[in-house]
Design an enzyme around this catalytic site. Structure first.
Site, PDB file in Angstrom:
ATOM      1  N   CYS A 173      -2.232   9.127   2.811  1.00 34.26           N
ATOM      2  CA  CYS A 173      -1.861   8.600   1.488  1.00 34.26           C
ATOM      3  C   CYS A 173      -2.888   9.002   0.434  1.00 34.26           C
ATOM      4  CB  CYS A 173      -1.671   7.097   1.535  1.00 34.26           C
ATOM      5  SG  CYS A 173      -3.108   6.238   2.185  1.00 34.26           S
ATOM      6  N   GLU A 186       0.887  -1.172   0.000  1.00 37.10           N
ATOM      7  CA  GLU A 186       0.000   0.000   0.000  1.00 37.10           C
ATOM      8  C   GLU A 186       0.917   1.211   0.000  1.00 37.10           C
ATOM      9  OE1 GLU A 186      -3.291  -0.044  -0.166  1.00 37.10           O
ATOM     10  OE2 GLU A 186      -3.259  -2.221  -0.236  1.00 37.10           O
TER      11      GLU A 186
HETATM   12  P1  NAD Z   1       8.686   4.575   4.318  1.00 41.20           P
HETATM   13  O1  NAD Z   1       8.628   3.698   3.124  1.00 41.20           O
HETATM   14  O2  NAD Z   1       9.867   5.451   4.480  1.00 41.20           O
HETATM   15  O3  NAD Z   1       8.614   3.711   5.662  1.00 41.20           O
HETATM   16  C1  NAD Z   1       7.530   2.837   5.915  1.00 41.20           C
HETATM   17  C2  NAD Z   1       8.013   1.733   6.834  1.00 41.20           C
HETATM   18  O4  NAD Z   1       8.969   0.937   6.138  1.00 41.20           O
HETATM   19  C3  NAD Z   1       8.704   2.220   8.096  1.00 41.20           C
HETATM   20  O5  NAD Z   1       8.334   1.389   9.158  1.00 41.20           O
HETATM   21  C4  NAD Z   1      10.174   2.059   7.752  1.00 41.20           C
HETATM   22  O6  NAD Z   1      11.013   1.894   8.855  1.00 41.20           O
HETATM   23  C5  NAD Z   1      10.144   0.791   6.926  1.00 41.20           C
HETATM   24  N1  NAD Z   1      11.283   0.617   6.008  1.00 41.20           N
HETATM   25  C6  NAD Z   1      12.093   1.571   5.493  1.00 41.20           C
HETATM   26  N2  NAD Z   1      13.005   0.980   4.662  1.00 41.20           N
HETATM   27  C7  NAD Z   1      12.739  -0.350   4.668  1.00 41.20           C
HETATM   28  C8  NAD Z   1      13.296  -1.475   3.983  1.00 41.20           C
HETATM   29  N3  NAD Z   1      14.323  -1.350   3.154  1.00 41.20           N
HETATM   30  N4  NAD Z   1      12.755  -2.680   4.197  1.00 41.20           N
HETATM   31  C9  NAD Z   1      11.680  -2.824   5.027  1.00 41.20           C
HETATM   32  N5  NAD Z   1      11.119  -1.811   5.709  1.00 41.20           N
HETATM   33  C10 NAD Z   1      11.632  -0.585   5.520  1.00 41.20           C
HETATM   34  O7  NAD Z   1       7.344   5.395   4.334  1.00 41.20           O
HETATM   35  P2  NAD Z   1       6.910   6.488   5.398  1.00 41.20           P
HETATM   36  O8  NAD Z   1       7.649   7.739   5.098  1.00 41.20           O
HETATM   37  O9  NAD Z   1       6.973   5.914   6.765  1.00 41.20           O
HETATM   38  O10 NAD Z   1       5.370   6.667   5.053  1.00 41.20           O
HETATM   39  C11 NAD Z   1       4.871   7.608   4.161  1.00 41.20           C
HETATM   40  C12 NAD Z   1       4.472   6.937   2.873  1.00 41.20           C
HETATM   41  O11 NAD Z   1       3.517   5.923   3.136  1.00 41.20           O
HETATM   42  C13 NAD Z   1       3.806   7.903   1.928  1.00 41.20           C
HETATM   43  O12 NAD Z   1       4.285   7.677   0.629  1.00 41.20           O
HETATM   44  C14 NAD Z   1       2.336   7.521   2.033  1.00 41.20           C
HETATM   45  O13 NAD Z   1       1.568   7.854   0.903  1.00 41.20           O
HETATM   46  C15 NAD Z   1       2.441   6.053   2.228  1.00 41.20           C
HETATM   47  N6  NAD Z   1       1.217   5.520   2.816  1.00 41.20           N
HETATM   48  C16 NAD Z   1       0.422   4.710   2.060  1.00 41.20           C
HETATM   49  C17 NAD Z   1      -0.784   4.248   2.571  1.00 41.20           C
HETATM   50  C18 NAD Z   1      -1.689   3.351   1.759  1.00 41.20           C
HETATM   51  O14 NAD Z   1      -2.567   2.732   2.346  1.00 41.20           O
HETATM   52  N7  NAD Z   1      -1.528   3.277   0.441  1.00 41.20           N
HETATM   53  C19 NAD Z   1      -1.169   4.603   3.864  1.00 41.20           C
HETATM   54  C20 NAD Z   1      -0.340   5.440   4.596  1.00 41.20           C
HETATM   55  C21 NAD Z   1       0.856   5.885   4.070  1.00 41.20           C
END
Ligand code: NAD
Length: 505
Positions: A275, A241
């Site tokens: 998001c 997502e």
């Molecule tokens: P992010 O991808 O930086 O981090 C998300 C999670 O992934 C965190 O827990 C982070 O520690 C972890 N992570 C980071 N690198 C990783 C790796 N290499 N392997 C595994 N895990 C890893 O995203 P963010 O900045 O925390 O969140 C914001 C983003 O999330 C925005 O783009 C937003 O649109 C999206 N989002 C999407 C939805 C949806 O339902 N589509 C909902 C909420 C947020």
């Protein structure tokens, strides 16, 4: 901020409201993650052996726990994110209770084995049953923008389906995420059945690489790509997502009061860090002046800053940099900014509620995810142009159409390449558990929620039962002239004749 103590990495959190230190936490290592997954693996058969109703009964108690602890949970969320109390309650607590209520209520129905009627060609010979097997251990990785609800929703779905779960909340909001395990343990879920690991991307990557059976990820496109390629190596299923750049289309027949109020709220609540926030607004030229004036008036009235009722800060400094960069780029390229456009003076990560007018598709503000309190507006000739521009994006999470004509909203929706479309509203779609939710294009892979949500955490195992148990099937060895004759007759008389074809269908 991070440091080490002994072999352990540590993270220090500061408040987005005034940058004062608020907490420190220790990062779980790859070995910690593997240990948690091994414990989850050992606990899984016992959890799966309970009936679905029993699992649902335990998880339903989590609603009482949330209700009882709502003040503590929202206090943690507000400390880590600076969200106003209304948003901690409305975005995190209410939908979490609703999801728990909904999923626990329908789990038995969704997960019980059922008979599937076969079509006429096979029906005389076989019976088909479908049963839903848990996958095993599910890894859930979640972001910071709605750290409680975006964690509890997939975790509960995976647990109801008989899996055990190891989850990793964002390093920006570890305490808010950790509340999910605290709530579920207090409700009666055994400790090893749901476990939390703490840390950043390194810990998340360790979880993805560990011996789990599915990854359920919510976060950015960049991280989603990394997870997809790790999963591909081990052929582990995943749902992603991801981010969005959702378009709102304002038709000439829209209720402009509602459209303007919606444009402001839906691009700015949760400080725009949703998001499926409205990130681009296309308004039909004939009503654009009136709409823009209303949006500007309403955005100017949104209160923002320490102690303000309406809008909190951005949750972390990286986000402030992105919003600042997008606004600077829009201004450089000729956009007008009638409201806001700058950081609120002071230590906190506040950015003014901002309206951008005369935006166009060469600007970052219309092409990259901004995730900030910005309503970016572009005039369009007509609805066709709005649809074309809405689809001109690498994202495709959700979208909205503002019109008084519901049938027109449906017609426009059919032409939008997005995971979902909402009439006269937008982000509410994630809170509708009946609606399958997931992005198209770079906004994601797979769906959560919807009638197949719980089944998404299972393997749907078809079991084909033999009705008559003959000594052999006619197609089995030895192949004879009779085998060929029978097949040929089936083709000629069965499929070759319209009436029989109907009976075989
Ligand atoms: P992010 O991808 O930086 O981090 C998300 C999670 O992934 C965190 O827990 C982070 O520690 C972890 N992570 C980071 N690198 C990783 C790796 N290499 N392997 C595994 N895990 C890893 O995203 P963010 O900045 O925390 O969140 C914001 C983003 O999330 C925005 O783009 C937003 O649109 C999206 N989002 C999407 C939805 C949806 O339902 N589509 C909902 C909420 C947020």
């Amino acid at each position: 901020m991070q440091g080490t103590e002994g072999d352990r990495r540590r993270f220090a959190l500061d408040s987005p409201v005034d940058r004062r230190p608020i907490a420190e936490f220790e990062v779980d290592s790859r070995i910690d993650v593997e240990t948690a997954v091994a414990r989850a693996r050992a606990a899984q058969p016992g959890w799966a052996a309970r009936s679905t109703s029993e699992r649902a009964k335990i998880l339903r108690k989590a609603i009482d726990v949330i209700v009882a602890h709502r003040a503590d949970i929202t206090q943690t969320i507000e400390a880590e994110t600076g969200k106003p109390h209304v948003e901690a309650l409305g975005v995190e607590i209410v939908p979490s209770c609703d999801f728990l209520n909904y999923w626990t209520g329908r789990a038995r129905r969704d997960l019980r084995p059922h008979r599937q009627r076969l079509h006429g060609y096979l029906r005389p010979f076989k019976k088909l049953y479908v049963q839903y097997q848990p996958l095993g251990v599910v890894g859930v990785i979640t972001p910071w923008n709605a750290p409680f609800v975006l964690t509890i929703n997939p975790v509960v779905q995976a647990l109801l389906a008989g899996n055990t779960v190891v989850y990793k909340p964002s390093e920006v909001t570890p305490g808010s995420g950790e509340w999910v395990a605290r709530v579920l343990h207090e409700a009666g879920v055994p400790d090893d059945v749901v476990q939390v690991v703490r840390g950043d991307g390194e810990t998340g990557a360790a979880l993805v690489d560990s011996a789990i059976d599915k990854v359920c990820f919510t976060g950015s496109v960049a991280t989603g790509r990394k997870i997809a390629s790790s999963c591909a190596q081990r052929l582990v299923p995943y749902t992603l997502e991801l981010g969005g750049k959702d378009a709102m289309i304002v038709c000439a027949d829209a209720d402009l009061e509602r459209a303007a109020a919606g444009a402001v709220y839906l691009s700015m609540f949760n400080t725009g860090q949703v998001c499926m926030s409205v990130e681009r607004i296309y308004v039909v030229d004939s009503v654009a002046d009136e709409f823009i004036a209303l949006v500007a008036e309403k955005a100017a009235a949104v209160t923002c800053g320490p102690g303000a009722a309406d809008m909190g800060p951005l949750f972390w400094d990286r986000q402030l940099d992105i919003v600042t960069r997008h606004i600077a780029d829009a201004e450089e390229q000729g956009a007008k900014i009638p409201v806001g456009g700058a950081r609120v003076p002071g230590d906190g990560l506040y950015f003014q509620p901002t309206v951008v007018v005369d935006a166009h598709h060469d600007m970052q503000i219309m092409t990259e995810e901004t995730f900030g309190p910005v309503a970016s507006i572009m005039r369009v000739r007509d609805e066709d142009e709005a649809i074309r521009l809405a689809n001109d994006s690498r994202y495709g999470l959700s979208g909205s159409v503002f019109t008084k004509d519901a049938a027109k909203a449906q017609r426009i929706a059919a032409r939008l390449i997005t995971g979902s479309v909402v009439h006269n509203d937008s982000s509410v779609i994630y809170g509708v558990p009946e609606a399958p939710f997931g992005g198209r294009k770079e906004s994601g892979v797979g769906q959560v929620n919807g009638v197949h949500a719980l089944r998404g955490f299972t393997h749907a195992q078809p079991v084909l039962i033999d009705r008559w148990q003959p000594a052999r099937e006619s197609i089995w060895y030895p192949y004879t002239d009779r085998t060929i004759r029978d097949l040929d007759q089936l083709i000629q008389h069965g499929f070759g004749k319209k009436l029989l074809r109907r009976l075989l269908s």
